[in-house]
Design a protein around this motif. Structure first.
Motif, PDB file in Angstrom:
ATOM      1  N   GLN A 127     -26.940   1.253  34.093  1.00 17.73           N
ATOM      2  CA  GLN A 127     -25.595   1.650  33.683  1.00 17.73           C
ATOM      3  C   GLN A 127     -24.731   1.757  34.933  1.00 17.73           C
ATOM      4  O   GLN A 127     -25.137   2.352  35.933  1.00 17.73           O
ATOM      5  CB  GLN A 127     -25.601   2.984  32.949  1.00 17.73           C
ATOM      6  CG  GLN A 127     -24.213   3.434  32.500  1.00 17.73           C
ATOM      7  CD  GLN A 127     -24.253   4.657  31.594  1.00 17.73           C
ATOM      8  OE1 GLN A 127     -25.242   4.906  30.916  1.00 17.73           O
ATOM      9  NE2 GLN A 127     -23.172   5.416  31.579  1.00 17.73           N
ATOM     10  N   ALA A 128     -23.532   1.163  34.865  1.00 21.05           N
ATOM     11  CA  ALA A 128     -22.532   1.306  35.925  1.00 21.05           C
ATOM     12  C   ALA A 128     -21.234   1.724  35.269  1.00 21.05           C
ATOM     13  O   ALA A 128     -20.821   1.128  34.265  1.00 21.05           O
ATOM     14  CB  ALA A 128     -22.355   0.006  36.700  1.00 21.05           C
ATOM     15  N   ASP A 129     -20.580   2.742  35.826  1.00 21.78           N
ATOM     16  CA  ASP A 129     -19.405   3.283  35.140  1.00 21.78           C
ATOM     17  C   ASP A 129     -18.560   4.132  36.084  1.00 21.78           C
ATOM     18  O   ASP A 129     -18.906   4.353  37.234  1.00 21.78           O
ATOM     19  CB  ASP A 129     -19.837   4.127  33.934  1.00 21.78           C
ATOM     20  CG  ASP A 129     -20.752   5.299  34.304  1.00 21.78           C
ATOM     21  OD1 ASP A 129     -20.661   5.816  35.424  1.00 21.78           O
ATOM     22  OD2 ASP A 129     -21.571   5.693  33.467  1.00 21.78           O
ATOM     23  N   PHE A 132     -22.090  -1.449  30.742  1.00 22.95           N
ATOM     24  CA  PHE A 132     -20.890  -1.186  31.535  1.00 22.95           C
ATOM     25  C   PHE A 132     -19.810  -0.633  30.608  1.00 22.95           C
ATOM     26  O   PHE A 132     -18.991  -1.379  30.066  1.00 22.95           O
ATOM     27  CB  PHE A 132     -20.381  -2.466  32.194  1.00 22.95           C
ATOM     28  CG  PHE A 132     -21.315  -3.094  33.202  1.00 22.95           C
ATOM     29  CD1 PHE A 132     -22.408  -2.422  33.713  1.00 22.95           C
ATOM     30  CD2 PHE A 132     -21.078  -4.388  33.653  1.00 22.95           C
ATOM     31  CE1 PHE A 132     -23.257  -3.009  34.640  1.00 22.95           C
ATOM     32  CE2 PHE A 132     -21.907  -4.980  34.580  1.00 22.95           C
ATOM     33  CZ  PHE A 132     -23.006  -4.298  35.080  1.00 22.95           C
ATOM     34  N   CYS A 183     -16.447   1.849  29.366  1.00 18.55           N
ATOM     35  CA  CYS A 183     -15.106   2.080  29.916  1.00 18.55           C
ATOM     36  C   CYS A 183     -14.561   3.442  29.515  1.00 18.55           C
ATOM     37  O   CYS A 183     -13.355   3.672  29.592  1.00 18.55           O
ATOM     38  CB  CYS A 183     -14.150   0.980  29.452  1.00 18.55           C
ATOM     39  SG  CYS A 183     -13.959   0.886  27.657  1.00 18.55           S
ATOM     40  N   ALA A 225     -14.289   1.353  34.116  1.00 14.05           N
ATOM     41  CA  ALA A 225     -15.311   0.319  33.946  1.00 14.05           C
ATOM     42  C   ALA A 225     -15.548  -0.388  35.276  1.00 14.05           C
ATOM     43  O   ALA A 225     -14.645  -0.473  36.114  1.00 14.05           O
ATOM     44  CB  ALA A 225     -14.859  -0.692  32.891  1.00 14.05           C
ATOM     45  N   PRO A 226     -16.740  -0.922  35.502  1.00 15.18           N
ATOM     46  CA  PRO A 226     -16.988  -1.667  36.743  1.00 15.18           C
ATOM     47  C   PRO A 226     -16.084  -2.899  36.829  1.00 15.18           C
ATOM     48  O   PRO A 226     -15.825  -3.567  35.830  1.00 15.18           O
ATOM     49  CB  PRO A 226     -18.453  -2.077  36.623  1.00 15.18           C
ATOM     50  CG  PRO A 226     -19.033  -1.186  35.597  1.00 15.18           C
ATOM     51  CD  PRO A 226     -17.931  -0.846  34.657  1.00 15.18           C
ATOM     52  N   VAL A 234     -17.687  -7.608  39.493  1.00 19.51           N
ATOM     53  CA  VAL A 234     -19.149  -7.644  39.397  1.00 19.51           C
ATOM     54  C   VAL A 234     -19.599  -9.099  39.476  1.00 19.51           C
ATOM     55  O   VAL A 234     -19.004  -9.977  38.853  1.00 19.51           O
ATOM     56  CB  VAL A 234     -19.629  -7.018  38.074  1.00 19.51           C
ATOM     57  CG1 VAL A 234     -21.146  -7.116  37.944  1.00 19.51           C
ATOM     58  CG2 VAL A 234     -19.162  -5.573  37.966  1.00 19.51           C
ATOM     59  N   TRP A 244     -20.468  -5.095  28.007  1.00 15.97           N
ATOM     60  CA  TRP A 244     -19.452  -4.872  29.031  1.00 15.97           C
ATOM     61  C   TRP A 244     -18.121  -4.622  28.337  1.00 15.97           C
ATOM     62  O   TRP A 244     -17.734  -5.376  27.443  1.00 15.97           O
ATOM     63  CB  TRP A 244     -19.324  -6.088  29.940  1.00 15.97           C
ATOM     64  CG  TRP A 244     -20.555  -6.425  30.721  1.00 15.97           C
ATOM     65  CD1 TRP A 244     -21.812  -5.939  30.564  1.00 15.97           C
ATOM     66  CD2 TRP A 244     -20.634  -7.350  31.814  1.00 15.97           C
ATOM     67  NE1 TRP A 244     -22.671  -6.505  31.476  1.00 15.97           N
ATOM     68  CE2 TRP A 244     -21.972  -7.375  32.259  1.00 15.97           C
ATOM     69  CE3 TRP A 244     -19.688  -8.171  32.450  1.00 15.97           C
ATOM     70  CZ2 TRP A 244     -22.394  -8.187  33.316  1.00 15.97           C
ATOM     71  CZ3 TRP A 244     -20.105  -8.973  33.495  1.00 15.97           C
ATOM     72  CH2 TRP A 244     -21.437  -8.978  33.929  1.00 15.97           C
ATOM     73  N   VAL A 288     -14.319  -5.186  31.625  1.00 14.07           N
ATOM     74  CA  VAL A 288     -14.779  -5.597  32.956  1.00 14.07           C
ATOM     75  C   VAL A 288     -13.981  -6.840  33.367  1.00 14.07           C
ATOM     76  O   VAL A 288     -13.961  -7.830  32.646  1.00 14.07           O
ATOM     77  CB  VAL A 288     -16.290  -5.898  32.944  1.00 14.07           C
ATOM     78  CG1 VAL A 288     -16.756  -6.421  34.287  1.00 14.07           C
ATOM     79  CG2 VAL A 288     -17.067  -4.644  32.541  1.00 14.07           C
TER      80      VAL A 288
END
Length: 199
Positions: free
Chosen positions: A80-82, A106, A108, A124-125, A128, A144, A147
């Motif tokens: 997870q990226a956030d 990902f 938001c 959000a990332p 990427v 996603w 993104v």
């Protein structure tokens, strides 16, 4: 608990290490957890079998290079990226296999107000890049949301339900194979169009 956590520290090198079977306390505990960090290099790692949380969580991380990574066998989401500042993330030679949730999640949402759904790219990332990434045997390869300015190159998706859900994203996809029941990627203009969440 958490296998490895770094908060508000920069210029991190994590090399030739193994983090497995962590996160037994609850879903907020992970194999590896980065929080408010800049300039991270991860190389030649195994981060498999998280007990309840993620294999690796990147929250508000900037300038991440993660290469030669293996993640297998999880009950939730692999990555997870956030949150604000999640940008310029490169996944290279990155393997995700056999997760019950999402390979790359990902979102938001603003987690300071997590019960009110918002769509804002600041959370959000952004920027990427996936290169030579393999995501297989998960329920959904990736979700996603908002993104932008991102790329998927030379990668492979083959998952059980669907491969990649893109909600209002700007993602360039080149030389990438999507196989399985729902080849994908699938593009959505509203969150109401998305399949029911897994977790």
């Amino acid at each position: 608990g958490i296998g490895f956590e770094v908060k508000r520290a920069d210029n991190i090198i994590m090399d030739h290490s193994t983090f497995i079977d962590n996160g037994s306390s609850n879903s907020l505990y992970h194999n590896v957890y980065f929080l408010y960090n800049k300039n991270i290099l991860q190389s030649d790692l195994e981060m498999s079998r998280p007990t309840t949380g993620k294999s690796c969580k990147y929250t508000s991380t900037t300038n991440v290079t993660a290469q030669h990574i293996v993640m297998r066998d999880g009950k939730s989401n692999a990555v997870q990226a956030d949150n604000t500042g999640a940008e310029h993330i490169l996944f290279h030679d990155y393997t995700i296999d056999n997760y019950e949730g999402y390979g790359l999640w990902f979102p938001c949402e603003d987690y300071m107000d997590k019960f009110t759904y918002k769509e804002d790219p600041i959370f959000a990332p952004q920027y990427v890049i996936l290169n030579r990434v393999s995501i297989t045997n998960t329920k959904t390869g990736g979700i996603w949301r908002i993104v932008k300015n991102s790329h998927i190159l030379n990668s492979y998706f083959n998952n059980r339900r669907d491969n990649l859900q893109l909600l209002k994203c700007d993602v360039d996809i080149q030389n990438t194979v999507f196989e399985g029941p729902d080849n994908g990627p699938t593009y959505y203009s509203s969150k109401d169009e998305l399949p029911d969440p897994i977790l």
